[in-house]
Write a protein that holds these residues in place. Sequence first.
Motif, PDB file in Angstrom:
ATOM      1  N   ALA A  27       5.024  10.878 -12.935  1.00 30.10           N
ATOM      2  CA  ALA A  27       4.687   9.503 -13.298  1.00 30.10           C
ATOM      3  C   ALA A  27       3.881   8.883 -12.170  1.00 30.10           C
ATOM      4  CB  ALA A  27       5.953   8.681 -13.532  1.00 30.10           C
ATOM      5  N   MET A  28       3.365   7.690 -12.443  1.00 26.56           N
ATOM      6  CA  MET A  28       2.781   6.873 -11.391  1.00 26.56           C
ATOM      7  C   MET A  28       3.914   6.020 -10.813  1.00 26.56           C
ATOM      8  SD  MET A  28      -0.151   6.225  -9.893  1.00 26.56           S
ATOM      9  CE  MET A  28      -1.527   6.384 -11.023  1.00 26.56           C
ATOM     10  N   LEU A  32       9.554  14.947  -2.187  1.00 23.09           N
ATOM     11  CA  LEU A  32       8.452  14.112  -1.717  1.00 23.09           C
ATOM     12  C   LEU A  32       9.046  12.841  -1.125  1.00 23.09           C
ATOM     13  CD1 LEU A  32       5.785  14.232  -4.605  1.00 23.09           C
ATOM     14  CD2 LEU A  32       5.506  15.156  -2.296  1.00 23.09           C
ATOM     15  N   ARG A  33       8.334  12.261  -0.175  1.00 23.53           N
ATOM     16  CA  ARG A  33       8.718  10.955   0.333  1.00 23.53           C
ATOM     17  C   ARG A  33       7.554   9.995   0.162  1.00 23.53           C
ATOM     18  NH1 ARG A  33      10.479   8.938   6.390  1.00 23.53           N
ATOM     19  NH2 ARG A  33       8.238   9.253   6.756  1.00 23.53           N
ATOM     20  N   LEU A  34       7.784   8.970  -0.632  1.00 22.25           N
ATOM     21  CA  LEU A  34       6.788   7.931  -0.833  1.00 22.25           C
ATOM     22  C   LEU A  34       6.971   6.853   0.226  1.00 22.25           C
ATOM     23  CD1 LEU A  34       6.931   7.475  -4.712  1.00 22.25           C
ATOM     24  CD2 LEU A  34       5.672   9.172  -3.358  1.00 22.25           C
ATOM     25  N   VAL A  55       0.843  -1.191   0.000  1.00 23.30           N
ATOM     26  CA  VAL A  55       0.000   0.000   0.000  1.00 23.30           C
ATOM     27  C   VAL A  55       0.879   1.243   0.000  1.00 23.30           C
ATOM     28  CG1 VAL A  55      -1.828   1.260   1.177  1.00 23.30           C
ATOM     29  CG2 VAL A  55      -1.790  -1.257   1.255  1.00 23.30           C
ATOM     30  N   GLU A  56       0.863   1.958  -1.128  1.00 24.02           N
ATOM     31  CA  GLU A  56       1.670   3.168  -1.266  1.00 24.02           C
ATOM     32  C   GLU A  56       0.926   4.396  -0.769  1.00 24.02           C
ATOM     33  OE1 GLU A  56       2.496   0.967  -5.317  1.00 24.02           O
ATOM     34  OE2 GLU A  56       0.782   1.307  -4.001  1.00 24.02           O
ATOM     35  N   SER A  57       1.707   5.379  -0.384  1.00 27.86           N
ATOM     36  CA  SER A  57       1.164   6.693  -0.044  1.00 27.86           C
ATOM     37  C   SER A  57       2.273   7.723  -0.215  1.00 27.86           C
ATOM     38  CB  SER A  57       0.632   6.713   1.395  1.00 27.86           C
ATOM     39  OG  SER A  57       1.669   6.436   2.309  1.00 27.86           O
ATOM     40  N   GLY A  58       1.901   8.988  -0.160  1.00 25.83           N
ATOM     41  CA  GLY A  58       2.906  10.047  -0.188  1.00 25.83           C
ATOM     42  C   GLY A  58       3.048  10.774  -1.498  1.00 25.83           C
ATOM     43  N   GLY A  59       2.354  10.311  -2.543  1.00 28.80           N
ATOM     44  CA  GLY A  59       2.425  11.026  -3.807  1.00 28.80           C
ATOM     45  C   GLY A  59       1.702  12.358  -3.710  1.00 28.80           C
TER      46      GLY A  59
END
Length: 123
Positions: free
Chosen positions: A91-92, A18-20, A5-9
């Motif tokens: 980008a994604m 930014l920190r993902l 589960v990604e977050s931070g974008g």
Amino acid sequence: QVQLVESGGGSVQAGGSLRLSCKSSADTFRRYVLGWFRQYPGRGREGVASIELDGSVTTSVFAMDRFDISKDSAKNTLYLQMNDLKPEDTAMYYCAAAYNPLTPLSPSDVDYWGQGTQVTVSS
């Protein structure tokens, strides 16, 4: 089943940071190589960086001086610190897990993907 589960974008101006984050289970962090990939619209995924079970890191040339991959196994979280962002970094970004080493950073070696988090850098 491995869940990532990604977050931070988000959106940031050129030169910003930014920190993902990518959260998963303790078992994932014990057993899998982890990495970050990115994808432009209409194109295939390209590797950004990976971190092996022993902590060794592989980083793409474009990311070497600006991006830093790390993991906190106590928090079961993978990070990608991105500094000096450029419009071409838009980008994604995907978190990835693999049974085998991600060296080189090949999407075909990835066994599990997160859902992705969008990064947009404006000039």
